[in-house]
Design an enzyme around this catalytic site. Structure first.
Site, mmCIF file in Angstrom:
data_model
loop_
_atom_site.group_PDB
_atom_site.id
_atom_site.type_symbol
_atom_site.label_atom_id
_atom_site.label_comp_id
_atom_site.label_asym_id
_atom_site.label_seq_id
_atom_site.Cartn_x
_atom_site.Cartn_y
_atom_site.Cartn_z
ATOM 1 N N SER A 135 0.870 -1.175 0.000
ATOM 2 C CA SER A 135 0.000 0.000 0.000
ATOM 3 C C SER A 135 0.902 1.217 0.000
ATOM 4 O O SER A 135 2.065 1.134 0.427
ATOM 5 C CB SER A 135 -0.856 0.009 1.275
ATOM 6 O OG SER A 135 -1.416 1.296 1.500
ATOM 7 N N TYR A 141 -2.816 -0.925 10.363
ATOM 8 C CA TYR A 141 -2.710 -1.157 8.922
ATOM 9 C C TYR A 141 -1.361 -0.641 8.390
ATOM 10 O O TYR A 141 -0.649 -1.348 7.663
ATOM 11 C CB TYR A 141 -3.872 -0.450 8.214
ATOM 12 C CG TYR A 141 -3.942 -0.707 6.718
ATOM 13 C CD1 TYR A 141 -4.576 -1.844 6.225
ATOM 14 C CD2 TYR A 141 -3.385 0.181 5.806
ATOM 15 C CE1 TYR A 141 -4.658 -2.093 4.861
ATOM 16 C CE2 TYR A 141 -3.453 -0.049 4.443
ATOM 17 C CZ TYR A 141 -4.097 -1.175 3.974
ATOM 18 O OH TYR A 141 -4.158 -1.412 2.617
HETATM 19 C C1 BGC Z 1 -6.207 1.450 1.933
HETATM 20 C C2 BGC Z 1 -7.363 2.292 1.459
HETATM 21 C C3 BGC Z 1 -6.921 3.730 1.224
HETATM 22 C C4 BGC Z 1 -5.643 3.774 0.369
HETATM 23 C C5 BGC Z 1 -5.101 5.186 0.253
HETATM 24 C C6 BGC Z 1 -5.073 1.588 0.935
HETATM 25 O O1 BGC Z 1 -4.015 0.755 1.249
HETATM 26 O O2 BGC Z 1 -6.625 0.086 2.056
HETATM 27 O O3 BGC Z 1 -8.408 2.268 2.428
HETATM 28 O O4 BGC Z 1 -7.949 4.441 0.555
HETATM 29 O O5 BGC Z 1 -4.664 2.930 0.927
HETATM 30 O O6 BGC Z 1 -5.057 5.873 1.481
#
Ligand code: BGC
Length: 273
Positions: A158, A171
Site C-alpha cells: 500500500s 494497517y
Molecule cells: C487502503 C485504502 C486507502 C488507500 C489510500 C489503501 O491501502 O486500504 O483504504 O484508501 O490505501 O489511502
C-alpha cells in the site's frame, strides 16, 4: 528466457494463486492472470458465491480455476490450500499475496484484537503463503519453457508502507512490515531465481475504502490527495501484476511499484511549502 512469448497469453501454462481473490484488487488480479493464460487458485475466506463467480469468469477466458477457502493467517489452513493446489495443478509459479483488511480506530481506542487481526492477515498471512510457495519453487527449480524464474511473488502492499496513516496505525504498521518482508525475501532468494516484488496501490475503488469515494463529497476530498485527478481502479493494479509475474520484468526484484496516481508525491507541496 522466452523473448517472444504469446503476447496475448504471456503466462501460458503457469499456475497462480491469488489470496483474497473474491473481490476488489484480488479479483481483478485473478481474472487478469487467467486472461493472460495462467491457471488460477482463487483463495477466499468468506462469500464463496463471489469466489465461484471469479472462477466462472476465469474459465470463460479459457484457463482453469478453482476456488479454495483458507484463512491466510492460519498455518494449517495455508498448508492445506497449497497441498490442494499441488494436487490439482501440480505446482505453483506465481503467488499474489493480496489478502488484507482494515480495522480502523483512533490510536488510544485501538484494541489488541484490532491490532492482532490486521497484523495476522496482512503480515503473517503474507509470510505463511510466501513460505509455502518458496518451498515449492525451491523443490521444482527453473523450468525454462515456462519462465526464466523459479517463481514470482507479488506482495500487495500500500502507499501506507511509506505514508504514515493516523487512525490506521495497525494497517500502516502491517504494510511497513510487508515492505521489509518483501525486500529481505528478495535478497535471500534472488540467487535461487525467485523474484519478490510489491505493488503499492493508492486509493483504488474497492469495498475496503468505499466510504472514501462513494459520495461526490467524499470523492472530492479524496481527489485532493491524488495528483492524477482520478481514483484508481482494480484493473490499474492487475495490469501491473501481470507485468511483475511475467518474464518482461525478469531483472526486477526487491522493488515496490507505486501505482497511486501520484499519491506519494506529497500533493500538498504542489501549491504549499
Ligand atoms: C487502503 C485504502 C486507502 C488507500 C489510500 C489503501 O491501502 O486500504 O483504504 O484508501 O490505501 O489511502
Amino acid at each position: 528466457m522466452n523473448l517472444s512469448p504469446d503476447p496475448l497469453k504471456p503466462l501460458k501454462n503457469q499456475k497462480a494463486l491469488v489470496t483474497g481473490a473474491n473481490s476488489g484488487i484480488g479479483e481483478a488480479c485473478a481474472m487478469a492472470l487467467g486472461a493472460a493464460g495462467a491457471d488460477v487458485v482463487v483463495n477466499y475466506y468468506s462469500n464463496p458465491e463471489e469466489a465461484a463467480r471469479v472462477v466462472d469468469c476465469i474459465e470463460g477466458s479459457g484457463s482453469k480455476a478453482i476456488a479454495c477457502r483458507a484463512d491466510v493467517s492460519r498455518e494449517e489452513e495455508v498448508e492445506g490450500m497449497f497441498a490442494e493446489m499441488l494436487k490439482q495443478f501440480g505446482t505453483i509459479d506465481i503467488l499474489v499475496n493480496n489478502a488484507g483488511l482494515q480495522r480502523d480506530a483512533p490510536f488510544h481506542e485501538m484494541t489488541l484484537e484490532q491490532w492482532n487481526t490486521v497484523l495476522a492477515t496482512n503480515l503473517t498471512g503474507q509470510f505463511l503463503c510466501a513460505r509455502a510457495a518458496v518451498r515449492e519453487f525451491l523443490r521444482r527449480g527453473v523450468v525454462p519453457e515456462i519462465s526464466s524464474a523459479a517463481g514470482k511473488i507479488i506482495c500487495m502492499s500500500s502507499v501506507h508502507e511509506v505514508i504514515p496513516w493516523g487512525g490506521h496505525v495497525n494497517y500502516a504498521a502491517s504494510k511497513g512490515g510487508v515492505m521489509l518482508l518483501m525486500k529481505s525475501m528478495a535478497q535471500e532468494l534472488a540467487p535461487k531465481k525467485i523474484r519478490v516484488n510489491s505493488i503499492a496501490p493508492g486509493a483504488i475503488k474497492t469495498p475496503i475504502n468505499r466510504a472514501a469515494w462513494d459520495t461526490p463529497a467524499a470523492e472530492a476530498e479524496l481527489l485532493k490527495l491524488i495528483p492524477e485527478g482520478r481514483v484508481g481502479l482494480p484493473e490499474d493494479i492487475a495490469r501491473t501484476a501481470i507485468w511483475l509475474a511475467s518474464d518482461a520484468s525478469d531483472y526486477v526484484t526487491g522493488t515496490t511499484l507505486f501505482v497511486d496516481g501520484g499519491m506519494t508525491l506529497y500533493p500538498g507541496f504542489a501549491t504549499g511549502g
